[in-house]
Design a protein around this motif. Structure first.
Motif, PDB file in Angstrom:
ATOM      1  N   THR A  12      65.814  27.423   8.813  1.00 41.15           N
ATOM      2  CA  THR A  12      65.116  26.587   9.783  1.00 41.15           C
ATOM      3  C   THR A  12      65.194  27.283  11.137  1.00 41.15           C
ATOM      4  N   TRP A  69      63.343  27.828  15.279  1.00 39.76           N
ATOM      5  CA  TRP A  69      62.617  27.111  16.328  1.00 39.76           C
ATOM      6  C   TRP A  69      62.104  28.070  17.385  1.00 39.76           C
ATOM      7  N   GLU A 119      60.196  23.074  15.716  1.00 37.80           N
ATOM      8  CA  GLU A 119      61.200  23.424  14.715  1.00 37.80           C
ATOM      9  C   GLU A 119      60.507  23.619  13.372  1.00 37.80           C
ATOM     10  N   ILE A 120      60.834  24.721  12.696  1.00 35.44           N
ATOM     11  CA  ILE A 120      60.103  25.144  11.501  1.00 35.44           C
ATOM     12  C   ILE A 120      61.062  25.242  10.330  1.00 35.44           C
ATOM     13  N   TRP A 145      57.034  21.382   9.782  1.00 34.96           N
ATOM     14  CA  TRP A 145      57.422  21.612  11.163  1.00 34.96           C
ATOM     15  C   TRP A 145      57.345  20.311  11.934  1.00 34.96           C
TER      16      TRP A 145
END
Length: 819
Positions: free
Chosen positions: A649, A651, A735-736, A691
């Motif tokens: 994860t 960002w 945020e991915i 996301w």
């Protein structure tokens, strides 16, 4: 702990002494000369005239420049840091305060200061402190205190020719216009000889000395600035032949070594014997670098593999590399010979003993372009991760962009010894010696011109003034100086004042100290003092024995290296982890300097937000161009992928100078590795899982409520996240969550304010776009698909290629703030 030496700003005599007591002053500046390219600093190159000046004067082992040609000149001429003088980067654009691209009027020049003190002032050679196009008058020598000047205003990329855009001006008037095709230009002073810059600028200097000595009531100041040994490799044939013979002579090789590995070892022994480096000095591992784009015109150097060992190179490669080194050596030999002509003139005229001569180089030796130099063997060795073993080269990774090998004018075969007669006067960016030999020129340091490591910023410094000080052959090791110290030193020697106001304008105070006390007492101890560097993305600060340095001052946090230069000037033992408090204190000093000296905000961030990411060392800030891409791959940026761990994860965060009001965020996904895979019929649609948008609210991150249940991750389109209520914030984070099979992606982003008007421009057809990508970036895509499919590639942690771009930041924010 932080003692600082008060600048000696006004070392003024109570009254100006008569001309016959004040010294004539000559500053000689070499261009891209390595720290140890002179015989008196350990080189194999024959420099008897400069060596003689060192033997009758003093050598300093710790003189620092500003890392690049034009920034160093701006600093030397003004006694200020280059950003204060207006040339924080280069002279090919105006990027705002500190980066105007021309010498400004914050200070005065050496020409102005010494002319005010009663000196006749002259300059001959490479000025390189004025804008390349339409330079303002106040950036030119004829308007900055020089009575006579014969200069190329910007760069000089030829020895045999005057190139277009590199015209020669005399006293502000065009003297020799540029003509790229004229290979038969003659020296106006000696019409029987071909034009050669080093000899021509010396002829001009001799004329100026003759003129100066006609006025017995005035001492003179001469600023003589050669373009040697800057590439291209061009030198007189007979001098090249001299070094070709040496580089192939078994007896000479036994003494000086064969190839850059052995030659560095033997040079280090000579340097220790001469006292130029400490007895315990070690050689560092040197890695070559290639450039990653920061913004138009600006690139940052990033580490690659260690330089290949000479013994691993094929014989034909060694032959060609030796030939290039022979030409480079010949350029320096010729410069030394011409400096000898100046010295002989001073002796013949009886003014030698009372002439203060100062010789320096504007930066470390250049690593342009690639390991072996520009246009070498048709580029077949220009692969970022390739390596030599037992005479064989294995290609790995992408072909290096910017190596220019494929642009040669001989059909792509490369410029070689066998076709030398065809390219010897091509000029421009025809040939260079490359990073293998440049590492030898910079020995015992690592890195190259433009870096803030020692190989980029350390200059040889020779000072000679028989009447002014008693030093004979002294090697001064303890005090450390910077180009900001040259102005106060020369004013001190001339008994001249530095004015707070000049011609009705207030001027910045000098930043440096006079070196004169240390010339008169070579063993004099210097107190700890702070000095600073910043160029492109390379930055450093020094205080006494400690030096803090980074290759990437855009990362957040900055990853600093710390070295104890008393024992480790080659920067081999990073002790940052052992001294966190010192790192914090020195980095804070650098930040204060960056704020007061117009270093920050950086040019590429001035019209947009500050952008950071979770990817260690990411340089995302540098990739903002303020223009919405028409598709995922904006061809203005060579490579935008980022490489976190699969399934992680990550960002990316946007911080605005003032809060703005926003309604939605659009994200454009593109799996670069899979785009490449599509060319091999291996395409799999793997994109991020999801996301979300976070807003900085009340001192913390808060998830933004969206109208969409889940923002899209479709490729080749902007995926919109619409906020249920407009948000007002100074920071937004995206945020991915990446798919476990996805380790490389491309991200473009835009935010829309409440009054955003007009539809987005239509995106390019994806199939056509992929064809264009293949044409524009085949090498990059091949590397990506190899990495995606698990081929062993050496990842470079310094390259974090997460890209984020915005559309009309300032206009949108202005309208938001107005409400």
């Amino acid at each position: 702990m932080f003692r600082s030496l008060l600048p000696l700003l006004c070392l003024t005599l109570a009254s100006v002494t008569w001309a016959d007591d004040r010294p004539n002053i000559i500053v000689i500046l070499a261009d891209d000369l390595g720290y140890s390219d002179l015989g008196c600093y350990g080189s194999e190159i024959e420099t008897p005239r400069l060596d003689a000046l060192a033997e009758n004067g003093a050598r300093f082992t710790q003189m620092y420049n500003a890392a690049r040609c034009c920034p160093s000149r701006a600093s030397l001429l003004t006694g200020l840091y280059q950003h204060q003088a207006g040339v924080g980067f280069m002279v090919y654009g105006d990027w705002g305060t500190g980066y105007e691209g021309s010498l400004n009027e914050n200070g005065i020049t050496l020409g102005e200061a010494l002319r005010e003190a009663g000196y006749a002032t002259f300059t001959s050679g490479k000025w390189h402190a004025a804008a390349h196009r339409n330079p303002p008058d106040y950036s030119l020598p004829e308007h900055r205190g020089f009575d006579r000047s014969t200069v190329v205003r910007t760069h000089i990329d030829s020895y045999w020719k005057v190139l277009n855009g590199c015209d020669i001006y005399r006293d502000g008037k065009l003297l020799i216009p540029g003509d790229n095709e004229n290979t038969t230009l003659k020296n106006p002073y000696r019409p029987d000889k071909d034009f050669y810059t080093t000899e021509y600028f010396t002829d001009v200097a001799l004329e100026y000395i003759d003129d100066a000595l006609k006025d017995v009531d005035k001492p003179f100041f001469l600023y003589l600035t050669y373009n040697a040994p800057h590439f291209p490799l061009e030198a007189p044939d007979e001098t090249i032949a001299k070094y070709e013979t040496k580089l192939n002579d078994p007896d000479w090789l036994a003494e000086f070594g064969d190839g850059w590995d052995e030659m560095r070892q033997k040079k280090l022994a000579r340097q220790k014997a001469a006292g130029v480096v400490p007895k315990g000095q070690r050689l560092p591992e040197v890695r070559y670098f290639n450039n990653v784009r920061v913004m138009p015109g600006m690139q940052t150097g990033t580490n690659r593999n260690p330089l290949p060992k000479w013994k691993d190179l094929p014989q034909d490669v060694r032959t060609e590399a030796r030939f290039r080194r022979a030409i480079y050596n010949a350029q320096i030999d010729n410069m030394d010979e011409n400096i000898g002509r100046v010295v002989d003139k001073l002796k013949a005229e009886g003014v030698y003993d009372n002439t203060l001569i100062l010789f320096v180089s504007d930066n470390g030796c250049s690593g342009e372009m690639g390991v072996f130099g520009t246009h070498f063997e048709g580029g077949k060795y220009d692969y970022a991760e390739g390596e030599f073993r037992n005479g064989e080269f294995t290609r790995r990774g992408a072909s290096e962009e910017g190596a220019w090998s494929h642009k040669d004018r001989l059909g792509g075969v490369g410029y070689k010894k066998s076709n030398y007669e065809q390219w010897k006067k091509f000029s421009g960016w025809a040939t260079s010696q490359g990073q293998g030999w440049a590492s030898y020129s910079n020995a015992p340091f690592r890195k190259f011109k433009k870096f803030a490591h020692e190989g980029g910023i350390a200059s040889p410094l020779i000072v000679h003034w028989p009447k002014g000080f008693r030093a004979k052959g002294e090697v001064s090791r303890q005090p450390y100086f910077h180009f900001i110290d040259i102005m106060p030193t020369l004013l001190d020697a001339a008994g001249a004042e530095y004015p707070a106001n000049y011609r009705g304008k207030s001027r910045l105070p000098l930043e440096g100290v006079s070196m004169l006390p240390y010339l008169r007492e070579p063993d004099r101890e210097m107190e700890d003092r702070l000095i600073f560097w910043q160029h492109e993305t390379h930055a450093a600060v020094r205080l006494g024995r400690w030096k803090l340095v980074t290759d990437n001052d855009r990362s957040d946090p900055i990853v600093w290296e710390l070295y104890d230069l008393t024992h480790d000037r080659s920067e081999t033992n990073n002790v940052a982890g052992q001294h966190p408090e010192l790192v914090a204190e020195l980095s804070a000093e650098w930040a204060r300097f960056a704020d007061r000296a117009n270093v920050k905000p950086f040019p590429e961030t001035r019209n947009g937000p500050r952008v950071t990411s979770s990817v260690p060392g990411a340089n995302v800030t540098a990739l903002i161009d303020g223009i919405e891409p028409t598709s995922s791959s904006d061809y203005r940026i060579p490579r935008l992928s980022f490489h976190p761990k699969r399934g992680s994860t990550e960002w990316v965060q946007f911080e605005f100078s003032e809060p703005g009001s926003f309604e939605n965020a659009d994200v454009y996904w593109f799996d670069e590795a899979q785009a490449a895979a599509s060319f091999r019929n291996e395409r799999k649609e793997i994109l991020p899982r999801s996301w979300k948008v976070l807003s900085w609210t009340n001192g913390g991150w808060k998830k933004v409520a969206l109208k969409e249940k889940s923002p899209g991750v479709g490729r080749d389109q902007f995926n919109q996240a619409t906020f249920i209520e407009p948000i007002t914030t100074s920071k937004i984070r995206i945020e991915i969550e990446l798919h476990e099979q996805l380790s490389g992606a491309m991200l473009a982003c835009r935010f829309n304010t409440e009054d955003s008007s007009g539809p987005s421009q239509p995106l390019s057809d994806p199939d056509k776009e992929l064809k264009r990508i293949r044409k524009e970036a085949q090498r990059t895509l091949t590397a990506d698909v190899d990495e995606f499919n698990g081929y062993e590639l050496q990842a470079d942690p310094e390259i974090a290629l997460l890209a984020a771009r915005s559309k009309a930041w300032s206009g949108s924010l202005k309208s938001s703030k107005a409400r």
